[in-house]
Motif scaffolding. Structure first.
Motif, short mmCIF file in Angstrom:
data_model
loop_
_atom_site.label_atom_id
_atom_site.label_comp_id
_atom_site.label_asym_id
_atom_site.label_seq_id
_atom_site.Cartn_x
_atom_site.Cartn_y
_atom_site.Cartn_z
N GLU A 6 0.85 -1.13 -0.24
CA GLU A 6 0.20 -0.03 0.16
C GLU A 6 0.77 1.28 -0.24
N SER A 7 0.42 2.25 -0.53
CA SER A 7 1.05 3.59 -0.31
C SER A 7 -0.10 4.67 -0.64
N GLY A 8 0.44 5.99 -0.41
CA GLY A 8 -0.52 7.04 -0.42
C GLY A 8 -1.37 7.77 0.66
N GLY A 9 -0.91 7.29 1.89
CA GLY A 9 -1.29 7.67 3.17
C GLY A 9 -0.51 8.80 3.57
N LEU A 20 -5.06 6.39 -2.14
CA LEU A 20 -4.55 5.27 -1.68
C LEU A 20 -4.20 4.16 -2.83
N SER A 21 -3.02 3.58 -3.14
CA SER A 21 -3.03 2.65 -3.89
C SER A 21 -2.43 1.22 -3.37
N CYS A 22 -2.92 0.23 -4.07
CA CYS A 22 -2.40 -1.18 -3.35
C CYS A 22 -2.05 -2.17 -4.47
N ALA A 23 -0.77 -2.18 -4.59
CA ALA A 23 -0.24 -3.19 -5.66
C ALA A 23 -0.01 -4.57 -5.17
N ALA A 24 -0.60 -5.58 -5.93
CA ALA A 24 -0.35 -6.96 -5.60
C ALA A 24 0.32 -7.60 -6.38
N SER A 25 1.14 -8.52 -5.97
CA SER A 25 2.02 -9.65 -6.62
C SER A 25 1.04 -10.66 -6.98
N GLY A 26 1.60 -11.50 -7.94
CA GLY A 26 1.10 -12.88 -8.45
C GLY A 26 -0.06 -12.35 -9.55
N LYS A 75 -2.53 -3.41 -14.07
CA LYS A 75 -1.42 -3.18 -12.94
C LYS A 75 -1.47 -3.95 -11.97
N ASN A 76 -2.56 -4.82 -11.71
CA ASN A 76 -2.73 -5.59 -10.26
C ASN A 76 -2.85 -4.55 -9.21
N THR A 77 -3.71 -3.53 -9.44
CA THR A 77 -3.62 -2.29 -8.41
C THR A 77 -5.27 -1.91 -8.31
N VAL A 78 -5.47 -1.73 -6.88
CA VAL A 78 -6.66 -1.08 -6.46
C VAL A 78 -6.29 0.48 -5.82
N TYR A 79 -7.40 1.15 -6.31
CA TYR A 79 -7.19 2.58 -5.67
C TYR A 79 -8.32 2.99 -4.65
N LEU A 80 -8.09 3.84 -3.66
CA LEU A 80 -9.25 4.49 -3.15
C LEU A 80 -8.91 6.06 -3.16
N GLN A 81 -9.56 6.71 -3.78
CA GLN A 81 -9.54 8.10 -3.99
C GLN A 81 -10.65 8.68 -2.85
N MET A 82 -9.93 9.62 -1.96
CA MET A 82 -10.72 9.93 -0.83
C MET A 82 -10.93 11.48 -0.83
#
Length: 120
Positions: A6-9, A20-26, A75-82
């Motif tokens: 996770e990043s962006g906090g 916020l971003s969350c990048a996943a492997s696999g 990109k195997n990524t989920v975002y949360l725009q707050m």
């Protein structure tokens, strides 16, 4: 083993925005529901927003209209725009990949968490 980063906090004033971003492997990301939880001091962890593998979002009532969840399967990524952040949004935010395509209930994989602090 799936790893989530996770990043962006950070620290922001009330009324401000964070992403916020969350990048996943696999290779399972695109087939699973994913989303964000948060845990404030002294409180239980709560589900903030989720999105199915097909892209259907769901939000807890307190963030409806202010937060937007999205995913980029390439990109195997989920975002949360707050947006329009409030002091009560202060918490550690965790991303999760669920064990099915449509729900985060049950097992899955967790990120390490990222702190969001909203000052009044």
């Amino acid at each position: 083993q799936v790893q989530l980063v996770e990043s962006g906090g950070g620290l922001v004033q009330a009324g401000g925005s964070l992403r916020l971003s969350c990048a996943a492997s696999g290779s399972i990301f695109s087939f699973r529901a994913t989303g964000w939880y948060r845990q404030a001091p002294g409180k239980q962890r709560e589900l903030v927003a989720s999105i199915t593998s097909g892209g259907s979002p769901n939000y807890t009532a307190s963030v409806q209209g202010r937060f937007t969840i999205s995913r980029d399967n390439a990109k195997n990524t989920v975002y949360l725009q707050m947006n329009s952040l409030k002091p009560e949004d202060t918490a550690v935010y965790y991303c999760k990949i669920g064990s099915s395509s449509w729900t985060l209930l049950g097992g899955g994989y967790w990120g390490q968490g990222t702190q969001v602090t909203v000052s009044s």
